[in-house]
Design a protein around this motif. Structure first.
Motif, PDB file in Angstrom:
ATOM      1  N   LEU A   1     -44.754 -16.589 -39.634  1.00 32.43           N
ATOM      2  CA  LEU A   1     -45.930 -17.161 -40.024  1.00 32.43           C
ATOM      3  C   LEU A   1     -45.949 -18.034 -41.202  1.00 32.43           C
ATOM      4  O   LEU A   1     -46.687 -18.667 -41.491  1.00 32.43           O
ATOM      5  N   ASP A   2     -44.682 -17.799 -42.167  1.00 37.55           N
ATOM      6  CA  ASP A   2     -44.566 -18.831 -43.067  1.00 37.55           C
ATOM      7  C   ASP A   2     -44.081 -20.178 -42.616  1.00 37.55           C
ATOM      8  O   ASP A   2     -44.104 -21.215 -43.540  1.00 37.55           O
ATOM      9  N   ILE A   3     -43.568 -20.290 -41.662  1.00 37.73           N
ATOM     10  CA  ILE A   3     -43.282 -21.497 -40.864  1.00 37.73           C
ATOM     11  C   ILE A   3     -44.506 -21.953 -40.245  1.00 37.73           C
ATOM     12  O   ILE A   3     -44.818 -23.348 -40.411  1.00 37.73           O
ATOM     13  N   ASN A   4     -45.448 -21.503 -39.461  1.00 39.83           N
ATOM     14  CA  ASN A   4     -46.565 -22.013 -38.782  1.00 39.83           C
ATOM     15  C   ASN A   4     -47.630 -20.717 -39.003  1.00 39.83           C
ATOM     16  O   ASN A   4     -47.498 -19.837 -38.242  1.00 39.83           O
ATOM     17  N   PRO A   5     -48.622 -20.995 -39.997  1.00 41.15           N
ATOM     18  CA  PRO A   5     -49.767 -19.826 -40.122  1.00 41.15           C
ATOM     19  C   PRO A   5     -50.421 -19.719 -39.004  1.00 41.15           C
ATOM     20  O   PRO A   5     -51.135 -18.652 -38.739  1.00 41.15           O
ATOM     21  N   GLU A   6     -50.526 -20.821 -38.016  1.00 37.60           N
ATOM     22  CA  GLU A   6     -51.293 -20.690 -36.843  1.00 37.60           C
ATOM     23  C   GLU A   6     -50.830 -19.834 -35.851  1.00 37.60           C
ATOM     24  O   GLU A   6     -51.272 -19.631 -34.714  1.00 37.60           O
ATOM     25  N   LEU A   7     -49.700 -19.529 -35.832  1.00 34.35           N
ATOM     26  CA  LEU A   7     -48.961 -18.487 -34.931  1.00 34.35           C
ATOM     27  C   LEU A   7     -49.851 -17.366 -34.210  1.00 34.35           C
ATOM     28  O   LEU A   7     -50.416 -16.516 -35.196  1.00 34.35           O
ATOM     29  N   ASP A   8     -49.748 -17.271 -32.998  1.00 37.92           N
ATOM     30  CA  ASP A   8     -50.518 -15.772 -32.253  1.00 37.92           C
ATOM     31  C   ASP A   8     -49.357 -14.997 -32.237  1.00 37.92           C
ATOM     32  O   ASP A   8     -48.266 -15.352 -31.252  1.00 37.92           O
ATOM     33  N   ILE A   9     -48.960 -13.818 -33.052  1.00 37.45           N
ATOM     34  CA  ILE A   9     -47.923 -13.106 -32.872  1.00 37.45           C
ATOM     35  C   ILE A   9     -48.168 -11.658 -32.423  1.00 37.45           C
ATOM     36  O   ILE A   9     -49.154 -11.009 -33.318  1.00 37.45           O
ATOM     37  N   ARG A  10     -47.941 -11.196 -31.444  1.00 37.37           N
ATOM     38  CA  ARG A  10     -48.140  -9.714 -31.289  1.00 37.37           C
ATOM     39  C   ARG A  10     -46.780  -9.093 -31.184  1.00 37.37           C
ATOM     40  O   ARG A  10     -45.699  -9.171 -30.689  1.00 37.37           O
ATOM     41  N   ARG A  11     -47.146  -7.811 -32.007  1.00 32.78           N
ATOM     42  CA  ARG A  11     -45.855  -7.011 -32.510  1.00 32.78           C
ATOM     43  C   ARG A  11     -45.781  -5.697 -31.826  1.00 32.78           C
ATOM     44  O   ARG A  11     -46.901  -5.187 -31.622  1.00 32.78           O
ATOM     45  N   PHE A  12     -44.727  -5.699 -31.459  1.00 36.27           N
ATOM     46  CA  PHE A  12     -44.378  -4.015 -30.594  1.00 36.27           C
ATOM     47  C   PHE A  12     -43.434  -3.459 -31.479  1.00 36.27           C
ATOM     48  O   PHE A  12     -41.971  -3.638 -31.208  1.00 36.27           O
ATOM     49  N   ALA A  13     -44.100  -2.746 -32.256  1.00 34.78           N
ATOM     50  CA  ALA A  13     -43.048  -1.988 -33.466  1.00 34.78           C
ATOM     51  C   ALA A  13     -42.218  -0.879 -32.961  1.00 34.78           C
ATOM     52  O   ALA A  13     -41.526  -0.293 -33.499  1.00 34.78           O
ATOM     53  N   GLN A  14     -42.522  -0.422 -31.459  1.00 31.12           N
ATOM     54  CA  GLN A  14     -41.744   0.662 -31.244  1.00 31.12           C
ATOM     55  C   GLN A  14     -40.764   0.078 -30.079  1.00 31.12           C
ATOM     56  O   GLN A  14     -40.071   0.993 -29.315  1.00 31.12           O
ATOM     57  N   GLY A  15     -40.434  -1.282 -30.139  1.00 33.13           N
ATOM     58  CA  GLY A  15     -39.497  -1.750 -29.123  1.00 33.13           C
ATOM     59  C   GLY A  15     -40.079  -1.896 -27.906  1.00 33.13           C
ATOM     60  O   GLY A  15     -41.609  -1.595 -27.686  1.00 33.13           O
ATOM     61  N   VAL A  16     -39.113  -2.061 -26.556  1.00 32.82           N
ATOM     62  CA  VAL A  16     -39.622  -2.148 -25.394  1.00 32.82           C
ATOM     63  C   VAL A  16     -39.035  -1.005 -24.766  1.00 32.82           C
ATOM     64  O   VAL A  16     -38.223  -0.176 -24.790  1.00 32.82           O
ATOM     65  N   SER A  17     -40.220  -0.735 -23.670  1.00 28.68           N
ATOM     66  CA  SER A  17     -40.002   0.653 -22.825  1.00 28.68           C
ATOM     67  C   SER A  17     -40.653   0.564 -21.536  1.00 28.68           C
ATOM     68  O   SER A  17     -41.420  -0.460 -21.576  1.00 28.68           O
ATOM     69  N   ALA A  18     -40.716   1.492 -20.594  1.00 29.77           N
ATOM     70  CA  ALA A  18     -41.153   1.476 -19.696  1.00 29.77           C
ATOM     71  C   ALA A  18     -42.910   1.714 -19.949  1.00 29.77           C
ATOM     72  O   ALA A  18     -43.784   1.059 -19.009  1.00 29.77           O
TER      73      ALA A  18
END
Length: 295
Positions: A92-109
């Protein structure tokens, strides 16, 4: 006070290698990256500088001092902080317009469908030994019709494989079904790099221990992974340029000044691969017998 952010100005130096219309297309694309460590973090920052407009990123880990040699987000100021949060802030410091969805538990089924929702491309940044998560993610990409890219940091180089929905699958290529973890590691490594360009200059074999999920790594390899991945992502997302897809791939090793294209019909069932796997198992048994790799 500095200038306000402007997308067209920020990525204007991309124009020439891409057209203005193509840059606008990249701005509308969403890329998923699982893993924000050695390769995943630099993938995110590189693709953000390419002008990709949206990301889904996943990682359950926090930064540690042992990450400093290769991970883009590993800083004194980020010690103990969640990787997914640190890298999101950097992007976001590179592009503050980014749409970033965060998955703080990693990926799982449980969250793969949400993680891959609306995705145009998946980029693999998972730890080498995360076989269950990797297999599930590549299988989900295939079901959903999403191209998937994996670039392995090997020695001081990178090996690239791309899987597309209508082509050979990850499972068909690597043949990991029914294997224990050590066998999976051998098959994954040899499948990624049939030419094994990195093999000849390993300085201390005792630092490799598959049973302990341990091996050396370099920032040179991670940076090279990001460069080739961004290039392949550009070609896939814009639909131009030749893309080699599995069972074809390639490996570049900067230390050896070598580049090879690989083709393994049948993946790890290919006779050449079966011979290579036999030799790799034999070498591993010899290393164990001599005590190398136990430390």
């Amino acid at each position: 006070m500095g200038k306000e952010f402007d997308y067209e100005s920020a990525f204007s130096r991309n124009i020439g290698w891409v057209t203005e219309a193509e840059q606008a297309t990249l701005r509308r694309k969403r890329v998923a990256i699982a893993g924000m460590g050695g390769v995943g973090g630099v993938h995110l920052l590189t693709l953000a500088r390419l002008g990709i407009g949206a990301f889904n990123i996943a990682d359950f880990d926090t930064f540690d001092i042992v990450n400093f040699n290769r991970q883009a987000g590993a800083l004194i100021s980020s010690l103990g902080r969640p990787k997914v949060e640190v890298l999101a802030e950097m992007a976001l410091d590179i592009n503050p317009e980014l749409d970033i969805r965060r998955f703080a538990q990693g990926v799982s089924a449980d969250n793969l469908d949400e993680f891959l929702d609306g995705i145009d491309l998946y980029v693999d940044g998972l730890d080498f030994f995360s076989f269950a998560a990797r297999r599930a993610t590549f299988a989900a990409c295939r079901r959903r019709g999403i191209p998937a890219v994996t670039a392995a940091p090997l020695g001081m180089g990178t090996a690239m494989l791309i899987f597309i929905p209508e082509g050979m699958s990850f499972e068909e290529y690597f043949c990991l079904e029914g294997c224990d973890e050590e066998e999976m590691a051998i098959r994954f490594l040899l499948g990624l790099s049939p030419g094994m360009l990195q093999r000849g200059y390993l300085a201390d074999p005792s630092r490799v221990n598959l049973s302990e999920r341990r091996g050396p790594s370099t920032i040179a390899a991670c940076q090279l992974c990001a460069g080739v991945t961004a290039t392949e992502a550009l070609k896939i997302l814009l639909g131009r340029g030749k893309v080699l897809v599995a069972p074809r791939g390639y490996q570049f090793d900067a230390y050896r000044n070598s580049f090879i294209k690989t083709w393994r019909p049948g993946g790890n069932r290919n006779p050449l691969q079966r011979l290579g796997l036999w030799l790799a198992r034999k070498q591993l048994r010899r290393m164990k017998g001599s005590g190398v790799g136990r430390g």
